[in-house]
Design an enzyme around this catalytic site. Sequence first.
Site, PDB file in Angstrom:
ATOM      1  N   CYS A  78       0.810  -1.235   0.000  1.00 47.72           N
ATOM      2  CA  CYS A  78       0.000   0.000   0.000  1.00 47.72           C
ATOM      3  C   CYS A  78       0.839   1.279   0.000  1.00 47.72           C
ATOM      4  O   CYS A  78       0.769   2.095  -0.915  1.00 47.72           O
ATOM      5  CB  CYS A  78      -0.903   0.034   1.219  1.00 47.72           C
ATOM      6  SG  CYS A  78      -1.921  -1.404   1.470  1.00 47.72           S
ATOM      7  N   HIS A 137      -0.361   6.595   2.873  1.00 46.51           N
ATOM      8  CA  HIS A 137      -0.534   5.353   3.623  1.00 46.51           C
ATOM      9  C   HIS A 137      -1.362   5.562   4.873  1.00 46.51           C
ATOM     10  O   HIS A 137      -2.159   4.716   5.270  1.00 46.51           O
ATOM     11  CB  HIS A 137       0.826   4.738   4.000  1.00 46.51           C
ATOM     12  CG  HIS A 137       0.662   3.400   4.647  1.00 46.51           C
ATOM     13  ND1 HIS A 137       1.098   3.112   5.915  1.00 46.51           N
ATOM     14  CD2 HIS A 137       0.068   2.278   4.202  1.00 46.51           C
ATOM     15  CE1 HIS A 137       0.791   1.860   6.216  1.00 46.51           C
ATOM     16  NE2 HIS A 137       0.163   1.332   5.206  1.00 46.51           N
TER      17      HIS A 137
HETATM   18 CA   LIG Z   1      -3.230  -1.732  -0.684  1.00 44.68          CA
END
Ligand SMILES: [Ca+2]
Length: 496
Positions: A78, A137
């Site tokens: 991510c 994030h």
């Molecule tokens: Ca992700």
Amino acid sequence: MNVLRVSPYFLMLCLLVSQWACNSPQPSGPMNVLFIAVDDLRPDIGPYGNALIKTPNLDKLGNTAAVFENHYVQVPTCGASRCNLLTGLLPGTVDHLKNSAFETFMSDEPEGESPESMVHHFRRNGYRTVGIGKISHSVDGVIYGYDESPEGARPEMPHSWDEFLFDADKWGTGWNAFFGYADGSNRQEKKGQVAPYEMADVSDRDYPDGITADLAVQKLQELKAGKQPFFLGVGFFKPHLPFTAPKKYWDLYDRNEIPLTQAPDIPENIHLASLQKMGEFNQYKAGDERASLDSALSDDYARKLIHAYYASVSYVDAQIGKVVDELEKQGLADNTIVIVWGDHGWHLGEHRVWGKHTTFEVALRSPLIIRVPGMAPRFIAGNSVVSTIDIYPSLMEWCGIPVDFSLDGQPLGTLIKEGTDPKRENVSYSYFNKGITMRNDRYRLTRYFRDQNPTVELYDHQTDPLETRNIAAEQPDVVAALMPLWEKGNTGLYSN
Ligand SMILES: [Ca+2]
């Protein structure tokens, strides 16, 4: 010397085309941007040909937009993938492969000459920038570990957002909400003693994405009234683990009809280290079975998990629909670029993996749907290969914002307008797990920086689209021919 000879008929055609272009509706003033990030979304949605999954809102958007069949992220995790998106840069060090990648760029210093992110560049060019949910994030814009006290809170992107919103509701914090269940509990507090899925008979707002969608709808109304061009980033959590969704989205499916992967086995002729990072799913300790490379999950449990994933996708599709429909209601659709982006793919049992941390096609390929006002819808087929880093320069081009610094991506405008762009280098690079992998219109070539053999993998997507067999040893000539192109993506990160 070649002299270009142009026929008068060609000139007439050009004139007609340019007149047509002038007559088609064009946005007035700077275009807004609605950027929607979806976490762990495979291209398993209607616009990509999955006829079973229920994604009516993405189908509707896809019918009016450019849909990129072969879009690849640069890192299959991510935070790092989002860092590539937001900086427009390939990873240059191994720190850029971590979820904390963006913190490497974060600074307590005053604004510098170069923008810290794409969002920052919009902001310093007159845009109002608003983030909601998981865009970088951090779920709530604040770096984890610093968010316990207001004094310690440090934004992940200090100069980028005019405003950052997230409603953690009954979960209390963004990070808890990210792993939240309908009763307000979360994976963290239960130390993983929870299942990787949940089917609760609740409303959309009983999971975080329903609340995020409502915040975005409200914010669009305010942005419309504000009359300033805007960049609105909306980051949804699902279908990231846990696969939680209200029951009504589970009820869209007959589990018996849900297909299992066609590539359940470990690819032939690889070293297992290529698949070693697959732990995220197993952090859910109350699941019925554990995933491992040694044995596949039972078909029943695999089907249950895929059902849960599909339900989560249908749930997030409904939330996306609320936000995109609000653009129409507010009269903003003709002047707003809409992007739906998946931050990477996800293995649903492919190659025995239930996770994302591999350099295989299924972890790197994700949806990219872009609607630019004034540009006709188009399906951009797999012979064109595009990358997440292409989004930053494309947006700046469409919004007329100059870029006087270096970016690694290639603008997508010509590809969307013409369906082809001979000036583009048709290749995408990705990085993870001590490997650099390159995808062109036919092959995936991966080279690993490790001791175990084989260190090179080659997959021919013309004959093996599911990447079931590494043919590097059988086709050394192809490997040798592709290696110079692969080398162009070697940023040296594994040697520093
Ligand atoms: Ca992700």
